[in-house]
Design a protein around this motif. Structure first.
Motif, PDB file in Angstrom:
ATOM      1  N   SER A 173       0.837  -1.202  -0.057  1.00  0.00           N
ATOM      2  CA  SER A 173       0.121   0.089   0.184  1.00  0.00           C
ATOM      3  C   SER A 173       1.028   1.258   0.086  1.00  0.00           C
ATOM      4  O   SER A 173       1.977   1.090   0.552  1.00  0.00           O
ATOM      5  CB  SER A 173      -0.780  -0.013   1.069  1.00  0.00           C
ATOM      6  OG  SER A 173      -0.159  -0.123   2.474  1.00  0.00           O
ATOM      7  N   PRO A 174       0.363   2.221  -0.480  1.00  0.00           N
ATOM      8  CA  PRO A 174       1.172   3.496  -0.429  1.00  0.00           C
ATOM      9  C   PRO A 174       1.407   3.946   1.065  1.00  0.00           C
ATOM     10  O   PRO A 174       0.676   3.558   1.950  1.00  0.00           O
ATOM     11  CB  PRO A 174       0.146   4.608  -0.904  1.00  0.00           C
ATOM     12  CG  PRO A 174      -0.803   3.729  -1.905  1.00  0.00           C
ATOM     13  CD  PRO A 174      -0.816   2.516  -0.966  1.00  0.00           C
ATOM     14  N   ALA A 175       2.484   4.668   1.268  1.00  0.00           N
ATOM     15  CA  ALA A 175       3.085   5.137   2.531  1.00  0.00           C
ATOM     16  C   ALA A 175       1.882   5.774   3.429  1.00  0.00           C
ATOM     17  O   ALA A 175       1.189   6.901   2.679  1.00  0.00           O
ATOM     18  CB  ALA A 175       4.312   6.204   2.193  1.00  0.00           C
ATOM     19  N   GLY A 176       1.799   5.498   4.505  1.00  0.00           N
ATOM     20  CA  GLY A 176       0.908   6.224   5.531  1.00  0.00           C
ATOM     21  C   GLY A 176      -0.691   5.676   5.418  1.00  0.00           C
ATOM     22  O   GLY A 176      -1.479   6.041   5.734  1.00  0.00           O
TER      23      GLY A 176
END
Length: 179
Positions: A20-23
């Motif tokens: 998943s994308p960061a954060g």
């Protein structure tokens, strides 16, 4: 995707996806195998194998389990030794479920929320099928393969990509039913 093949012995099911994308919450996909008795091939599974487990007879093993999709190539791998299954086992359905780690607008993640998904089913060095989940974008789980034993004891394989909008527990109850 490919079609039916007969006379199988030992197969490998592999699953890949992108982190998943960061954060954002992790993408966590899991391979699930449901084994059905020959006397009731669409009833309740006699064995259910998923993350953190293996079949009691050792014929189905999760060799690699990822909770994030990080790594190169296939992130999760399951081995299914059809040739070692007892004659009272007649059907095996393989599925993939997205663990609910939070999707868009607070709902469950779907295959549309997870980039780079794909699966591969092979026997030895021969690919029996490859595919992705683009055909079931709104699903939170999907079946990918079905193995059935005929009267002679030979196992055959068919791709069975069907999406489900169900949590992991609901999916394991529904994945082998007649649809």
């Amino acid at each position: 995707m490919n079609g039916v093949r007969k006379g199988l012995a030992k197969v490998e099911v592999a699953l890949r996806w992108d982190p998943s994308p960061a954060g954002t919450p992790a993408n966590d996909l899991d391979i699930v195998a449901a084994v059905y008795g020959a006397a009731d091939p669409h009833g309740t599974p006699v064995q259910l194998v998923h993350f953190g487990s293996r079949s009691p007879d050792g014929t189905i093993t999760l060799n690699r389990d990822s909770h994030t999709g990080q790594g190169f190539g296939f992130d999760e791998v399951m081995t299914v030794e059809l040739h070692r299954m007892s004659p009272d086992k007649g059907r095996v359905v393989i599925g993939v479920v997205i663990q609910n780690t939070g999707g868009g607008a607070g709902g469950a993640k779907t295959f549309a929320d997870v980039a780079g998904t794909g699966f591969r089913i092979r026997e030895g060095h021969t690919d029996l099928a490859q595919g992705d989940f683009a055909g079931v974008p709104g699903a939170t789980a999907a079946t990918v393969a079905e193995f059935t034993r005929d009267a002679s004891g030979a196992w055959s394989f068919d791709v069975r990509l069907e999406g489900f909008e169900a949590d992991p527990e609901e999916f394991t109850r529904a994945m082998g039913g007649i649809r």
